[in-house]
Every structure is written in C-alpha cells, then in structure tokens.
Design a protein around this motif. Structure first.
Motif, PDB file in Angstrom:
ATOM      1  N   SER A  17       7.908  -9.158   9.745  1.00 30.17           N
ATOM      2  CA  SER A  17       7.110  -9.975   8.838  1.00 30.17           C
ATOM      3  C   SER A  17       7.943 -10.341   7.615  1.00 30.17           C
ATOM      4  O   SER A  17       8.960  -9.716   7.324  1.00 30.17           O
ATOM      5  N   ALA A  18       7.507 -11.377   6.889  1.00 34.36           N
ATOM      6  CA  ALA A  18       8.207 -11.821   5.688  1.00 34.36           C
ATOM      7  C   ALA A  18       7.195 -12.385   4.700  1.00 34.36           C
ATOM      8  O   ALA A  18       6.126 -12.867   5.092  1.00 34.36           O
ATOM      9  N   LEU A  19       7.551 -12.317   3.404  1.00 30.44           N
ATOM     10  CA  LEU A  19       6.690 -12.781   2.329  1.00 30.44           C
ATOM     11  C   LEU A  19       7.343 -13.924   1.566  1.00 30.44           C
ATOM     12  O   LEU A  19       8.569 -14.034   1.502  1.00 30.44           O
TER      13      LEU A  19
ATOM     14  N   LYS B  46      -1.436   2.567  25.284  1.00 35.06           N
ATOM     15  CA  LYS B  46      -0.644   1.353  25.168  1.00 35.06           C
ATOM     16  C   LYS B  46       0.094   1.324  23.839  1.00 35.06           C
ATOM     17  O   LYS B  46      -0.375   1.856  22.839  1.00 35.06           O
ATOM     18  N   PHE B  47       1.247   0.669  23.855  1.00 31.77           N
ATOM     19  CA  PHE B  47       2.024   0.491  22.625  1.00 31.77           C
ATOM     20  C   PHE B  47       1.230  -0.348  21.628  1.00 31.77           C
ATOM     21  O   PHE B  47       0.592  -1.323  21.989  1.00 31.77           O
ATOM     22  N   GLN B  48       1.273   0.036  20.345  1.00 33.50           N
ATOM     23  CA  GLN B  48       0.526  -0.673  19.331  1.00 33.50           C
ATOM     24  C   GLN B  48       1.296  -0.670  18.016  1.00 33.50           C
ATOM     25  O   GLN B  48       2.015   0.287  17.716  1.00 33.50           O
ATOM     26  N   SER B  49       1.163  -1.730  17.239  1.00 35.92           N
ATOM     27  CA  SER B  49       1.805  -1.788  15.926  1.00 35.92           C
ATOM     28  C   SER B  49       0.972  -2.639  14.991  1.00 35.92           C
ATOM     29  O   SER B  49       0.288  -3.574  15.420  1.00 35.92           O
ATOM     30  N   LYS B  50       1.042  -2.304  13.711  1.00 38.24           N
ATOM     31  CA  LYS B  50       0.273  -2.998  12.688  1.00 38.24           C
ATOM     32  C   LYS B  50       1.191  -3.435  11.553  1.00 38.24           C
ATOM     33  O   LYS B  50       2.254  -2.863  11.337  1.00 38.24           O
ATOM     34  N   VAL B  51       0.742  -4.429  10.805  1.00 37.59           N
ATOM     35  CA  VAL B  51       1.442  -4.865   9.604  1.00 37.59           C
ATOM     36  C   VAL B  51       0.713  -4.302   8.387  1.00 37.59           C
ATOM     37  O   VAL B  51      -0.514  -4.342   8.313  1.00 37.59           O
ATOM     38  N   SER B  52       1.474  -3.760   7.446  1.00 38.45           N
ATOM     39  CA  SER B  52       0.908  -3.186   6.235  1.00 38.45           C
ATOM     40  C   SER B  52       1.397  -3.953   5.010  1.00 38.45           C
ATOM     41  O   SER B  52       2.524  -4.454   4.978  1.00 38.45           O
ATOM     42  N   PHE B  53       0.554  -4.009   3.993  1.00 44.98           N
ATOM     43  CA  PHE B  53       0.839  -4.716   2.753  1.00 44.98           C
ATOM     44  C   PHE B  53       0.672  -3.745   1.589  1.00 44.98           C
ATOM     45  O   PHE B  53      -0.248  -2.924   1.580  1.00 44.98           O
TER      46      PHE B  53
ATOM     47  N   LEU C  81       7.664   3.745  10.367  1.00 42.91           N
ATOM     48  CA  LEU C  81       7.610   2.637   9.423  1.00 42.91           C
ATOM     49  C   LEU C  81       8.917   1.860   9.478  1.00 42.91           C
ATOM     50  O   LEU C  81       9.998   2.444   9.468  1.00 42.91           O
ATOM     51  N   ASP C  82       8.837   0.508   9.510  1.00 44.85           N
ATOM     52  CA  ASP C  82      10.031  -0.289   9.807  1.00 44.85           C
ATOM     53  C   ASP C  82       9.857  -1.714   9.270  1.00 44.85           C
ATOM     54  O   ASP C  82       8.772  -2.123   8.871  1.00 44.85           O
ATOM     55  N   LYS C  83      10.948  -2.482   9.280  1.00 44.90           N
ATOM     56  CA  LYS C  83      10.992  -3.923   9.043  1.00 44.90           C
ATOM     57  C   LYS C  83      10.337  -4.372   7.735  1.00 44.90           C
ATOM     58  O   LYS C  83       9.396  -5.161   7.724  1.00 44.90           O
ATOM     59  N   PRO C  84      10.839  -3.907   6.579  1.00 43.70           N
ATOM     60  CA  PRO C  84      10.209  -4.289   5.318  1.00 43.70           C
ATOM     61  C   PRO C  84      10.691  -5.632   4.769  1.00 43.70           C
ATOM     62  O   PRO C  84      11.761  -6.129   5.113  1.00 43.70           O
TER      63      PRO C  84
ATOM     64  N   TYR D  63       5.393  -7.067  -4.473  1.00 47.94           N
ATOM     65  CA  TYR D  63       4.685  -7.100  -3.191  1.00 47.94           C
ATOM     66  C   TYR D  63       5.631  -6.653  -2.079  1.00 47.94           C
ATOM     67  O   TYR D  63       6.788  -7.080  -2.026  1.00 47.94           O
ATOM     68  N   VAL D  64       5.138  -5.804  -1.201  1.00 44.01           N
ATOM     69  CA  VAL D  64       5.929  -5.285  -0.078  1.00 44.01           C
ATOM     70  C   VAL D  64       5.121  -5.432   1.201  1.00 44.01           C
ATOM     71  O   VAL D  64       3.899  -5.249   1.208  1.00 44.01           O
ATOM     72  N   ILE D  65       5.801  -5.761   2.279  1.00 41.58           N
ATOM     73  CA  ILE D  65       5.166  -5.819   3.591  1.00 41.58           C
ATOM     74  C   ILE D  65       6.070  -5.123   4.599  1.00 41.58           C
ATOM     75  O   ILE D  65       7.294  -5.125   4.454  1.00 41.58           O
ATOM     76  N   TYR D  66       5.463  -4.468   5.592  1.00 40.35           N
ATOM     77  CA  TYR D  66       6.256  -3.719   6.560  1.00 40.35           C
ATOM     78  C   TYR D  66       5.423  -3.471   7.818  1.00 40.35           C
ATOM     79  O   TYR D  66       4.208  -3.716   7.828  1.00 40.35           O
ATOM     80  N   SER D  67       6.082  -3.004   8.858  1.00 40.14           N
ATOM     81  CA  SER D  67       5.422  -2.756  10.146  1.00 40.14           C
ATOM     82  C   SER D  67       5.255  -1.256  10.376  1.00 40.14           C
ATOM     83  O   SER D  67       6.123  -0.461  10.009  1.00 40.14           O
ATOM     84  N   THR D  68       4.131  -0.884  10.973  1.00 39.50           N
ATOM     85  CA  THR D  68       3.884   0.488  11.400  1.00 39.50           C
ATOM     86  C   THR D  68       3.811   0.492  12.914  1.00 39.50           C
ATOM     87  O   THR D  68       2.937  -0.143  13.494  1.00 39.50           O
ATOM     88  N   PHE D  69       4.749   1.202  13.548  1.00 41.10           N
ATOM     89  CA  PHE D  69       4.809   1.256  15.004  1.00 41.10           C
ATOM     90  C   PHE D  69       4.212   2.579  15.475  1.00 41.10           C
ATOM     91  O   PHE D  69       4.686   3.651  15.093  1.00 41.10           O
TER      92      PHE D  69
END
Length: 210
Positions: free
Chosen positions: A194-196, A162-169, A125-128, A148-154
C-alpha cells in the motif's frame, strides 16, 4: 589404476546474514556522503542502540522516509526476528540547521506503532509507507503537523485455513511520540502493498493498495 574412495562431508547449514537499515546524508549537494546505521542493530553497542525498542531483533528493512516542517524527519521501517517477533516502528530525526555545512541532524528516538509475534499470534507486519502533512486547523502552530503510516498485516492462517492479510492505518498528532491505529477492512481477504499521498492543497489523504 586404483583410486581411493572419496567421502564427501556435508557441512551443517549456516544461517544467512540478516539486513539492517542504513542511511547516508550529504551537505554539499550530493558530491560526498557520510553514512551510518539506524540504532538498535545487533552489532551497535552505542547508548542510543541499547535503548532502542527494536534492540534484540535480528533484522530491519523496508525503510521509507518523510520530511515534515521545521526540520523534522520520520523514518518508518519494520524490524523482526525471522519466524518470531516483528515490529512496525517510526524513528524521529531533527535537522537543527544551526551551521552551514557539517552534521547537525540528531536522532530523537523511536516509537513502536504495532508489534506482532509469528510464534504466538501468527501474524507479521510488513510493507510500510509514511506521509507527513502540515497542521491545518485555524491558529495551529507553524511547526505543527500530522504523521500518517500505512502497512500490511499478514496472517499465517485464518479460521478457514486460508491465507489472509489486512491493511492497517496509523496516525500521530504529537510529532510521532504516539500513534493511534485502526485496521482497514475492505471486502477482500488478501491485501498487500500500500502507499499514501496527501493533497497539498486540501490535506485530503489518499491510499492505494493491492
């Protein structure tokens, strides 16, 4: 001339020191500052630190601060042990504002939004980012608000190798005590920072991501 043979001894590798989230605050318009560390650090033996849900993790980084109504502050950050567990966390603070000057901001605890484990589940979990908006329902309390929080799941690898990542809210309607989360699944396999932003007039929430 005869010189003695020189033998070079290799030193064992030493792990680099990890980072922890620090903070500073000023009560005189920025002329002077006092600082400290977010609870949970390995070197902090205070009661708040020992009780923090990030206690035992080796590093904390990527802090983002957002202010709410009635003196509330929220700090989102990530804590981790390299190659092992990671946590996306929100810390809560209250500015009591009961005196002119002096330190009257209190720490109120932390909430883990999500946990990940590289060794077991192969994701990190990264980049909140974080935003706070006032309560907009008719008759809402003057201090009511949403977080509200947003972050990346690598993910290390997906099923195709393959490398994959998702954005979570995530969002909280009880002052950051609990969060409900959801994965945002746009038609892309790799999603990063990501940013809000909140529209102050309508309360509409906007997200930008890479």
């Amino acid at each position: 001339l005869m010189f003695p043979e020189i033998h070079l001894l290799e030193s064992p590798p030493i792990a680099a020191a990890e980072a922890w989230v620090g903070m500073s605050r000023s009560y005189d318009g920025g002329l002077t500052w006092s600082g400290g560390f977010l609870p949970g650090a390995p070197f902090d033996g205070s009661a708040a630190s020992l009780a923090a849900p990030v206690r035992g993790l080796e590093a904390a980084t990527d802090p983002v601060l957002a202010a709410g109504p009635c003196g509330k502050f929220y700090l989102v950050f990530m804590a981790f042990t390299r190659g092992d567990e990671s946590k996306l966390v929100v810390a809560r603070y209250q500015d009591n504002n009961y005196a002119g000057g002096g330190d009257h901001i209190t720490y109120e605890g932390m909430t883990v939004v999500e946990s990940g484990n590289n060794a077991t589940h192969s994701y990190f979990l990264d980049k909140p980012d974080i935003e706070v908006d006032i309560a907009r329902d008719p008759g809402a309390e003057i201090c009511g608000h949403s977080v509200y929080v947003i972050y990346s799941t690598f993910y290390v690898l997906d099923n195709d190798g393959k490398f994959q990542s998702k954005v979570s809210f995530a969002r909280s309607f009880d002052g950051g005590l609990t969060f409900e989360t959801q994965k945002l699944n746009p038609p892309y396999n790799q999603n990063q920072g990501s940013a809000l932003a909140v529209d102050p007039t309508s309360g509409d929430l906007y997200m930008i991501w890479r």
